[in-house]
Design an enzyme around this catalytic site. Structure first.
Site, PDB file in Angstrom:
ATOM      1  N   GLU A  41      -0.582   5.371  -3.853  1.00 46.39           N
ATOM      2  CA  GLU A  41       0.717   5.997  -4.053  1.00 46.39           C
ATOM      3  C   GLU A  41       0.720   7.370  -3.370  1.00 46.39           C
ATOM      4  OE1 GLU A  41       3.422   7.269  -7.963  1.00 46.39           O
ATOM      5  OE2 GLU A  41       1.237   7.200  -8.128  1.00 46.39           O
ATOM      6  N   LYS A 111       9.960   2.387  -7.097  1.00 46.41           N
ATOM      7  CA  LYS A 111       9.382   2.418  -8.443  1.00 46.41           C
ATOM      8  C   LYS A 111      10.466   2.473  -9.523  1.00 46.41           C
ATOM      9  CE  LYS A 111       5.984   5.219 -10.997  1.00 46.41           C
ATOM     10  NZ  LYS A 111       5.250   6.505 -10.917  1.00 46.41           N
ATOM     11  N   CYS A 153       1.843   2.496  -9.776  1.00 47.11           N
ATOM     12  CA  CYS A 153       1.273   3.403 -10.766  1.00 47.11           C
ATOM     13  C   CYS A 153       1.741   3.147 -12.203  1.00 47.11           C
ATOM     14  CB  CYS A 153       1.542   4.849 -10.339  1.00 47.11           C
ATOM     15  SG  CYS A 153       0.454   6.073 -11.127  1.00 47.11           S
TER      16      CYS A 153
END
Length: 274
Positions: A41, A111, A153
């Protein structure tokens, strides 16, 4: 079987330096025979302030970092999964892209779960201050390793997303990350292994590691986990750019799914289907 590479390094606010580190990892992975490399990331940069992040963020089509990764993918004949910043209308997106061996971006995931936490004795990170949440789940994409589902994540903590991607056909789940040290020590490996076990999928989790600046440090421990929950490969505990390699065996995956068909055993008469 096909070989996968997972990468780990310590990004800074200097995009050119991060780009060189990632390019070196891509070349090393290709020389090792990997068909695909997974990078962390925010591989393009980790900023020292929100203002600096806005200044450094560009649309994907204009990003020099993304263009270099596309060129590297084509030059090295390798697929690349990598997390970057993407400019939005008012804020930015935390975006995970997949680049094929011709250098084309074939999948883009923004995300959907943002990391908004204030940890006692640890960092206060409010991702939504600077980042727009995504609004769709990424369809798993055919890759040289198998059908691959993109996440990022903090998404790791939401099992529903992984189960949904498994139902959509994912054989590999990816989590480019920059976990904090406190949460990483407690939860990183257990969560990765849990997602692998419950979806009977390979999990590949690239990671940032070490001190990015005076305010932020990442946990590291990039790894590849098999569908039985076994950690096949783990990056060394160093802030130097490193790789870990493991073979992806889809015949083994499908044997596990056949012998223990958990998706067919779900009691959808008692709880909703994800």
């Amino acid at each position: 079987m096909a070989l996968a590479a997972v990468g780990q390094f310590c990004a800074s606010s200097v995009v050119a330096r991060n780009c060189q580190a990632c390019a070196d990892l891509v070349s090393k992975a290709a020389r090792s025979g990997a068909k695909m490399i997974f990078l962390p990331e925010a591989s393009d940069f980790i900023s020292e302030s929100t203002e600096q992040a806005f200044m450094l963020t560009e649309p994907l089509e204009m990003s020099l970092f993304v263009k270099e990764m596309q060129a590297q993918a084509q030059a090295e004949n390798i697929w690349i999964s990598v997390g970057v910043h993407e400019k939005g209308d008012s804020r930015m997106y935390n975006t995970h892209i997949m680049i094929d061996a011709t250098g084309q971006i074939v999948s883009r995931y923004r995300k959907i779960h943002l990391f908004n936490v204030d940890i006692e004795g640890g960092p206060r990170l409010m991702e939504s201050d600077s980042t727009i949440e995504g609004d769709r789940i990424a369809e798993p994409m055919d890759t040289p390793l198998g059908r691959t589902g993109l996440q990022t994540c903090y998404d790791l903590r939401f099992a529903e997303l992984s189960i949904r991607q498994r139902r959509l056909g994912a054989e590999i789940l990816t989590f480019p990350s920059a976990f904090t040290v406190k949460t990483g020590m407690a939860h990183w490996e257990p969560l990765l292994r849990a997602r692998a076990i419950e979806t009977q999928s390979y999990v590949i989790a690239a990671a940032q590691i070490g001190p990015h600046n005076a305010k932020r440090i990442s946990f590291g421990n990039a790894m590849i986990v098999d569908p039985w929950g076994t950690v096949l490969a783990r990056c060394a505990d160093t802030t130097e750019p490193t790789l870990a390699l493991a073979s992806i065996d889809l015949a083994y995956l499908h044997r596990i799914r056949k012998e223990m068909p958990v998706m067919q055993h779900r009691r959808l008469d008692l709880y909703p289907q994800v």
